[in-house]
Design an enzyme around this catalytic site. Structure first.
Site, PDB file in Angstrom:
ATOM      1  N   HIS A 697      -5.836  -2.967  17.666  1.00  0.00           N
ATOM      2  CA  HIS A 697      -5.242  -4.284  17.442  1.00  0.00           C
ATOM      3  C   HIS A 697      -5.309  -4.757  15.989  1.00  0.00           C
ATOM      4  CE1 HIS A 697      -5.824  -4.314  21.839  1.00  0.00           C
ATOM      5  NE2 HIS A 697      -4.765  -5.113  21.868  1.00  0.00           N
ATOM      6  N   GLY A 868      -1.791  -7.558  27.474  1.00  0.00           N
ATOM      7  CA  GLY A 868      -1.587  -8.993  27.490  1.00  0.00           C
ATOM      8  C   GLY A 868      -2.871  -9.693  27.884  1.00  0.00           C
ATOM      9  N   SER A 915      -4.789  -1.973  26.356  1.00  0.00           N
ATOM     10  CA  SER A 915      -5.252  -3.340  26.169  1.00  0.00           C
ATOM     11  C   SER A 915      -5.597  -3.951  27.534  1.00  0.00           C
ATOM     12  CB  SER A 915      -4.188  -4.146  25.413  1.00  0.00           C
ATOM     13  OG  SER A 915      -4.703  -5.357  24.934  1.00  0.00           O
ATOM     14  N   ASP A 916      -4.921  -5.001  27.950  1.00  0.00           N
ATOM     15  CA  ASP A 916      -5.212  -5.536  29.284  1.00  0.00           C
ATOM     16  C   ASP A 916      -4.770  -4.553  30.366  1.00  0.00           C
ATOM     17  OD1 ASP A 916      -6.435  -7.568  30.697  1.00  0.00           O
ATOM     18  OD2 ASP A 916      -4.600  -8.693  31.019  1.00  0.00           O
TER      19      ASP A 916
END
Length: 1011
Positions: A697, A868, A915-916
């Site tokens: 990120h 997300g 990520s999520d």
């Protein structure tokens, strides 16, 4: 001139590369580079044809946030576009022969991470898909074919070891079967075959270097030993190898194992490095007024002017700076925050006073009405008071949960109010005094925000999300809170509320004292309906401004959001529209003037005047911003941007200890800055510097590369194959999701059009198609198609052109998967795909779940999930397990609890779920919802809050929040989540149309149902 060299390619004695946003070529014999392109856009990744007479490359466009890209070739000094994919995620992998190239692109795939290879004839634009499925690179050498999967160039995450790390697959039989060939504990990229060895770049030993193995995958050798900068973007002609490293190009000869840095002297004028003027409105991000003066920030520069006449003067340093958080003092001087996070006072006479105190990363400032004090908050979650005359800073308060963003001053300049984060989603309003005393005046159990004092000192206004009146969700069995925010006021003294006046007292009470005793009982809501209010501001003469955003679908929100500004008259107890489509507003220090920011202009009004938005000039409140001349010196600006990116990482990275060597990183990359010639090259340098965090990120998303604006390339929601005998493009596939849903049907199936697979398009807009069919769809809204139907008839139809086919292709993929699951399970299993953990993913989950949940089992597919923040919302639903049925007199039994999930769940994940999507995959296993199959996930769970922009509107992010689970700790970051059962989809599976992961999921679910 020593420049910044990228993306080299070699063919015999010719080397091509990118620099100054153009393609250059030179002979190794004389080392004199010649520019091959000029002004097309950013021309990158050249590949030289076998004869050396042609060069194929990618052109990307980025202008004011609009982006695109495609493949060009240059020959005989002329450049020509050969693809019309409309995607910057397209590049040439190599030449098959003098007339054909292989291009890797995400064209006509459901996801941007899903890239495939196409064979393209550069003479006529004819395209053929190479059926090896998902890949990121490909090398063809007689019967040997090597494909790479995973990352090829990953400058912003060095040391990556997650599920999407590059690995190589090898075919020895011209693509009929493949075997996994190389997979190391690090990234493997840019495969090349030279002298019966496979060369590649890898960072599995810490830094990207050149390695090779034999054709059996053994005898690993390291050929370079760089320790500072990564080797990147390698290429070979089958004899020698070139790659870039720190802006230089190196040549490696395997025959004698020699390594040479090419001494390139570039004859360029560096046009994009020259100073220029930019549009003040486009880059304006702050505007304030003290009533007499207006000050704005544009491109990081501070300007001060009178509203209606006179010059606009630039304050402070002129170039290579970024000022922010401006406030105008009563005398017209401007308070701001500079690059070093210091408060500064910029005088009209050109001087600058720097407040040399360490106050952290300053997030917000607010100047007192008397101009003598400044409230400020920082990234350390603190709020400070600075007294200008005394040069004294005092810590007032500190939260444990979030930054204190909102503050306001009482007109007596002694008291102030601020919104104080009390919990993860609770916030109170506090009062503070210049002595340091603070008191909470609203309870800590709601969400209160936007404090603003009445300029007469009688009331404190604020907004509160406390009006919880649920409404039925119109789609799913749920309740939601749509409009929850109401304005409130706090009566500051011992007198009546304006909404409950006695016979002998009016709201004109001029008592400005603050009585603390019992103040929490003097909080009163406004007698108006709740709405989606985001800001309240008290103004002169009993006027109160209320700013709200429309409640609309979050998936449809793109770019800037504009709101509705209403004005409430406290005396008349009435509310009316003041202005619409407002980007933002601010009041003058005495709150008698309002400054409105719109997309195209800036307007100033007296708060008591009736604005005329149809008028121009002073009558319409329009401030002439053509007076603001924003002059930019790129070489100074770029240095500032590099430094700010480095500093933001230092200030916000989640673990300071892990950046203990960060001080050495800036000089390492700053010494390359003078070689940079373009904004695109700066992006490359910034991203590689961010990659030194070795954390997910760390993003840089540029706004403008100073290119032409991309022209949209359309599509018809179909696949075509050229019919040589009839000289037309035959329709081979028509994309349809759910045809009843909006935007889920190819325009070729629209009423009146009704074309079918097998029909052949001969002409578009009366012009016979000669070459690539997509070339005729550029910048079109509707087209006239001349068609030969499959039964031999001629038709002429009008069809709409889709600007973006991605969603339609995604929905087609999902619906085919769902139909396949239903068919294979005889209706017992349902299918849900979740493309991200944001708004589309939420919508897609419920779109499918509502029609699938009643089945005996459910396959939950999170492959390619882009991440997300809503995984918890979806897991709540999946955790609600069916334990029975409600039997009606008529009709089928109803699952209980209603809308619960079946007992049998099987999850599918892959290396592109991140990520999520990583977190969802982990929790699916942790909660024992079912078996998880597929591939190890991406492995990036240090989250971000992307709130910072550089001076040219570039988004920059820092990994701020690291996820720590009770059993694996921080272990998901840079590793991923292992499935319970690993299932590969091999290249030959794509050739045969097999989704082995979906097949295995169906098999496991049915086995569990039958057990």
């Amino acid at each position: 001139m020593k420049a910044y060299y990228m993306y080299p390619d070699i063919r015999e004695d010719l080397v091509a590369f990118t620099s100054d946003d153009d393609i250059w070529i030179m002979s190794l014999k004389d080392m004199k580079p010649f520019r091959l392109t000029s002004g097309l856009g950013v021309s990158i990744r050249p590949k030289i044809s076998p004869s050396g007479k042609r060069v194929a490359f990618t052109v990307i466009w980025l202008k004011s946030g609009k982006q695109g890209g495609d493949i060009y070739i240059v020959e005989d000094g002329q450049a020509r576009r050969v693809t019309f994919f409309g995607s910057r995620n397209s590049r040439v992998a190599g030449w098959l022969n003098e007339d054909e190239i292989i291009v890797v692109t995400d064209f006509h795939t459901p996801f941007v991470q899903w890239t495939e290879a196409y064979k393209i004839n550069v003479n006529n634009g004819k395209i053929d898909r190479i059926p090896f499925g998902i890949l990121s690179n490909i090398v063809v050498n007689d019967n040997l074919i090597i494909i790479a999967r995973g990352y090829q160039d990953l400058p912003n995450w060095k040391g990556y070891k997650g599920g999407t790390k590059g690995e190589l697959w090898l075919s020895r039989d011209n693509g009929k079967t493949f075997e996994k060939f190389i997979s190391l504990d690090g990234n493997v990229s840019w495969p090349m075959i030279v002298n019966d060895r496979v060369y590649f770049l890898s960072d599995h030993e810490g830094v990207g270097n050149l390695y090779s193995v034999n054709l059996s995958g053994g005898d690993l050798k390291k050929h370079t030993n760089f320790t500072d900068y990564y080797c990147r973007n390698a290429s070979s002609d089958g004899k020698r190898i070139v790659f870039q490293n720190a802006g230089d190009i190196y040549l490696y000869d395997p025959t004698n194992e020699s390594l040479v840095k090419l001494d390139i002297d570039l004859p360029t004028d560096r046009k994009k490095r020259q100073p220029k003027f930019v549009n003040a409105i486009e880059y304006m991000n702050e505007a304030v007024t003290n009533g007499n003066y207006v000050s704005i920030v544009s491109r990081g520069k501070v300007f001060l002017m009178r509203a209606w006449e006179g010059p606009a003067i630039q304050l402070g340093k002129k170039q290579g700076v970024k000022y922010r958080q401006i406030q105008v003092l009563p005398n017209g001087d401007v308070v701001a925050v500079n690059d070093e996070d210091k408060l500064v006072i910029l005088s009209k006479d050109g001087s600058e006073r720097i407040i040399n105190k360490d106050l952290g990363r300053i997030e917000r400032i607010k100047v007192s009405p008397d101009g003598k004090k400044i409230l400020l908050s920082n990234n350390r979650l603190e709020v400070w008071l600075y007294e200008i005359d005394k040069d004294n800073a005092k810590l007032i308060d500190k939260s444990e949960y979030d930054i204190i963003f909102e503050m306001d001053w009482h007109p007596n300049s002694e008291w102030f109010a601020y919104a104080f984060p009390e919990g993860y989603y609770t916030q109170s309003i506090k009062l503070g005094h210049v002595t340091g005393k603070t008191i909470r005046i609203t309870s800590p159990y709601g969400y209160d925000f936007s404090p603003s004092f009445d300029p007469d000192g009688r009331y404190l206004y604020f907004l509160a999300a406390r009006h919880l009146d649920p409404t039925n969700d119109k789609v799913i069995f749920n309740l939601s809170f749509q409009r929850v925010v109401k304005p409130y006021l706090v009566v500051l003294g011992n007198y009546y509320s304006p909404f409950n006046q006695p016979l002998d007292e009016g709201i004109g009470n001029d008592n400005k004292s603050i009585e603390l005793d019992g103040i929490e009982d003097r909080v009163v809501p406004f007698p108006i309906d709740e709405d989606n209010y985001v800001q309240i501001a008290g103004a002169k003469n009993n006027k109160i401004f209320l700013f709200s955003y429309p409640i609309r679908g979050l998936r449809s929100q793109t770019g800037e959001i504009f709101g509705r500004l209403e004005i409430y008259d406290l005396e008349n107890k009435s509310k009316e529209l003041y202005a619409d489509n407002v980007a933002g507003f601010s009041l003058s220090n005495d709150k008698s003037k309002i400054l409105l920011m719109f997309k195209e202009n800036l307007r100033l009004f007296d708060v008591n005047a009736k604005p005329d938005f149809n008028a121009t000039g002073k009558k319409g409140g329009v401030i002439d911003l053509t007076r603001v001349k924003v002059y930019v010196d790129p070489k100074k600006e770029w240095r500032q941007m590099l430094r700010e990116t480095w500093k933001l990482m230092k200030q916000n990275f989640w673990n300071e200890e892990k950046l203990k060597n960060w001080e050495s990183v800036l000089p390492k990359y700053e010494r390359l800055i003078d070689r940079i010639s373009t904004r695109f090259e700066l992006s490359d340098l910034i991203q590689e510097m961010q990659g030194e965090t070795r954390t997910s990120h760390s993003y840089e998303t540029a706004y403008d590369y100073d290119t032409p604006e991309p022209i949209p390339t359309g599509g018809l929601g179909a696949e075509f194959d050229y019919d040589e005998s009839n000289k037309c493009y035959k329709i081979t596939k028509i994309y349809v999701g759910d045809p009843t849903n909006e935007n889920e049907r190819s325009p070729l199936r629209d009423p009146g059009v009704q074309l079918n697979v097998g029909d052949c398009i001969k002409a578009i807009d009366g012009e016979e198609i000669n070459g690539n069919i997509y070339a005729y769809l550029v910048n079109k809204d509707q087209v006239l198609l001349d068609v030969i139907t499959k039964d031999g008839n001629n038709r002429r139809v009008v069809a709409k052109v889709l600007k973006d086919e991605r969603f339609l292709i995604y929905r087609y993929w999902v619906e085919r998967n769902r139909e396949y699951v239903h068919e294979k399970s005889k209706g017992r299993l349902g299918y849900v795909h979740i493309p991200d953990m944001m708004y589309q993913g939420f919508a897609e989950f419920y779109r499918l779940f509502m029609s699938e949940f009643h089945r005996d089992g459910l396959i939950v597919d999170v492959r390619f999930n882009r991440g997300g923040f809503i995984s918890g919302l979806l897991l709540e639903k999946l955790l609600l397990k069916r334990v029975g049925y409600d039997y009606p007199r008529n009709g089928k039994p109803i699952p209980m609890p209603y809308f619960s999930s079946p007992k049998v769940l099987v999850g599918i994940t892959n290396e592109h779920a991140g990520s999520d999507g990583d977190i969802f995959s982990y929790l699916f296993k942790k909660y024992k919802l079912g078996i998880l199959i597929g591939r190890r996930t991406w492995g990036g769970v240090v989250g971000i809050r992307p709130r910072y922009r550089l001076v040219d509107k570039t988004y920059i992010s820092q990994p701020e929040f690291a996820v720590n689970f009770e059993d694996v700790g921080f272990g998901i970051e840079n590793y991923g989540v292992d499935p319970d059962i690993v299932v590969e989809i091999k290249p030959e599976d794509y050739i045969n149309g097999k989704d082995t992961q979906l097949d295995r999921a169906i098999e496991l679910a049915l086995k569990e149902l039958n057990s």
